[in-house]
Design a protein around this motif. Structure first.
Motif, short mmCIF file in Angstrom:
data_model
loop_
_atom_site.label_atom_id
_atom_site.label_comp_id
_atom_site.label_asym_id
_atom_site.label_seq_id
_atom_site.Cartn_x
_atom_site.Cartn_y
_atom_site.Cartn_z
N ARG A 1 38.63 48.00 61.29
CA ARG A 1 37.44 47.31 61.77
C ARG A 1 36.79 46.51 60.65
O ARG A 1 36.21 45.46 60.88
N HIS A 2 36.88 47.03 59.44
CA HIS A 2 36.32 46.38 58.26
C HIS A 2 37.33 46.51 57.12
O HIS A 2 38.02 47.52 57.03
N PHE A 3 37.39 45.51 56.28
CA PHE A 3 38.30 45.57 55.14
C PHE A 3 37.55 45.09 53.90
O PHE A 3 36.96 44.01 53.89
N THR A 4 37.57 45.92 52.87
CA THR A 4 37.03 45.55 51.57
C THR A 4 38.16 45.70 50.56
O THR A 4 38.78 46.77 50.49
N SER A 5 38.43 44.65 49.82
CA SER A 5 39.51 44.73 48.83
C SER A 5 39.14 45.74 47.76
O SER A 5 37.98 45.85 47.37
N PRO A 6 40.12 46.47 47.26
CA PRO A 6 39.86 47.41 46.17
C PRO A 6 39.39 46.67 44.92
O PRO A 6 39.77 45.52 44.68
N LEU A 7 38.58 47.32 44.13
CA LEU A 7 37.96 46.71 42.95
C LEU A 7 38.97 46.10 41.98
O LEU A 7 38.76 45.02 41.44
N HIS A 8 40.10 46.77 41.77
CA HIS A 8 41.08 46.29 40.78
C HIS A 8 42.22 45.49 41.41
O HIS A 8 43.21 45.19 40.73
N CYS A 9 42.08 45.14 42.67
CA CYS A 9 43.13 44.40 43.36
C CYS A 9 43.23 42.98 42.77
O CYS A 9 42.23 42.28 42.62
N ARG A 10 44.46 42.61 42.43
CA ARG A 10 44.69 41.28 41.87
C ARG A 10 45.25 40.32 42.91
O ARG A 10 45.08 39.12 42.79
N GLY A 11 45.96 40.85 43.91
CA GLY A 11 46.57 39.97 44.89
C GLY A 11 46.69 40.59 46.26
O GLY A 11 47.10 41.75 46.40
N ILE A 12 46.31 39.82 47.26
CA ILE A 12 46.43 40.23 48.66
C ILE A 12 47.15 39.11 49.39
O ILE A 12 46.70 37.95 49.35
N LYS A 13 48.25 39.42 50.01
CA LYS A 13 48.96 38.40 50.80
C LYS A 13 48.13 38.07 52.03
O LYS A 13 47.55 38.96 52.67
N LEU A 14 48.10 36.81 52.38
CA LEU A 14 47.30 36.33 53.49
C LEU A 14 47.61 37.07 54.79
O LEU A 14 46.73 37.38 55.58
N SER A 15 48.87 37.42 54.99
CA SER A 15 49.27 38.07 56.24
C SER A 15 49.07 39.59 56.23
O SER A 15 49.42 40.27 57.19
N ALA A 16 48.51 40.14 55.19
CA ALA A 16 48.35 41.60 55.07
C ALA A 16 47.59 42.21 56.24
O ALA A 16 47.84 43.34 56.63
N LEU A 17 46.67 41.44 56.82
CA LEU A 17 45.82 41.96 57.89
C LEU A 17 46.07 41.30 59.24
O LEU A 17 45.25 41.39 60.15
N GLN A 18 47.22 40.66 59.38
CA GLN A 18 47.47 39.92 60.63
C GLN A 18 47.49 40.85 61.84
O GLN A 18 47.90 42.00 61.75
N CYS A 19 47.00 40.35 62.94
CA CYS A 19 47.00 41.05 64.23
C CYS A 19 46.18 42.35 64.22
O CYS A 19 46.44 43.24 65.02
N CYS A 20 45.22 42.46 63.32
CA CYS A 20 44.27 43.58 63.36
C CYS A 20 43.17 43.16 64.33
O CYS A 20 42.15 42.59 63.92
#
Length: 164
Positions: A128-147
């Motif tokens: 329902r909600h997504f917050t990137s982790p503090l030390h995250c350097r990279g998130i692929k755009l499709s990581a959350l697709q179809c949520c």
């Protein structure tokens, strides 16, 4: 342990020794009709390898050890009943499609130690909600697709969204 218990339709309980630090290969429990709960908390596993629990559709609850640093590609993909898994501080990588299709899975918070979230990692999850982790350097755009229930995304720290 490559394919060690793959497609074991009658497997109902898994007990692994404390001394187990890796599963060596992929597919260990792939497509098993296993018990609803797997407790690995007392092992010293450093990774959940690619396809380890792929399509274990009756799996609801997983207890991981604090030693896990990586969740491999498609490790829990299509575990449609999975609703509870705790990722401890120390996890650094969530590989491609790791939790894709886990339609009952939602995370309140990811460990701050996660550095990389790969393509499709949480696609079709119950986030329902997504917050990137503090030390995250990279998130692929499709990581959350179809949520489909996703209402908010917050990027913190120095995380970058990567298109490919």
């Amino acid at each position: 342990m490559n394919d060690a218990f793959k497609e074991c339709k009658s497997l109902t309980e898994i007990k692994l020794p404390k001394s187990l630090s890796n599963l060596d290969d992929d597919d260990a429990f792939n497509r098993c009709s296993m018990s609803r709960r797997v407790d690995l908390a007392n092992t010293t596993l450093n990774a959940i390898e690619d396809y380890t629990f792929y399509k274990c559709r009756s799996l609801e609850d997983v207890r991981l050890p604090v030693t896990v640093k990586k969740i491999g590609s498609q490790a829990f993909q299509d575990c449609t009943s999975l609703s509870t898994i705790v990722l401890h501080e120390g996890v650094k990588t969530i590989d491609a499609w790791a939790f894709s299709g886990c339609e009952n899975l939602s995370f309140d918070k990811l460990p701050s130690t996660v550095e990389t979230i790969a393509a499709g990692a949480f696609s079709e999850c119950n986030l329902r909600h997504f917050t990137s982790p503090l030390h995250c350097r990279g998130i692929k755009l499709s990581a959350l697709q179809c949520c489909r229930k996703l209402k908010s995304i917050q990027i913190v720290g120095s995380a970058t969204i990567q298109c490919s």
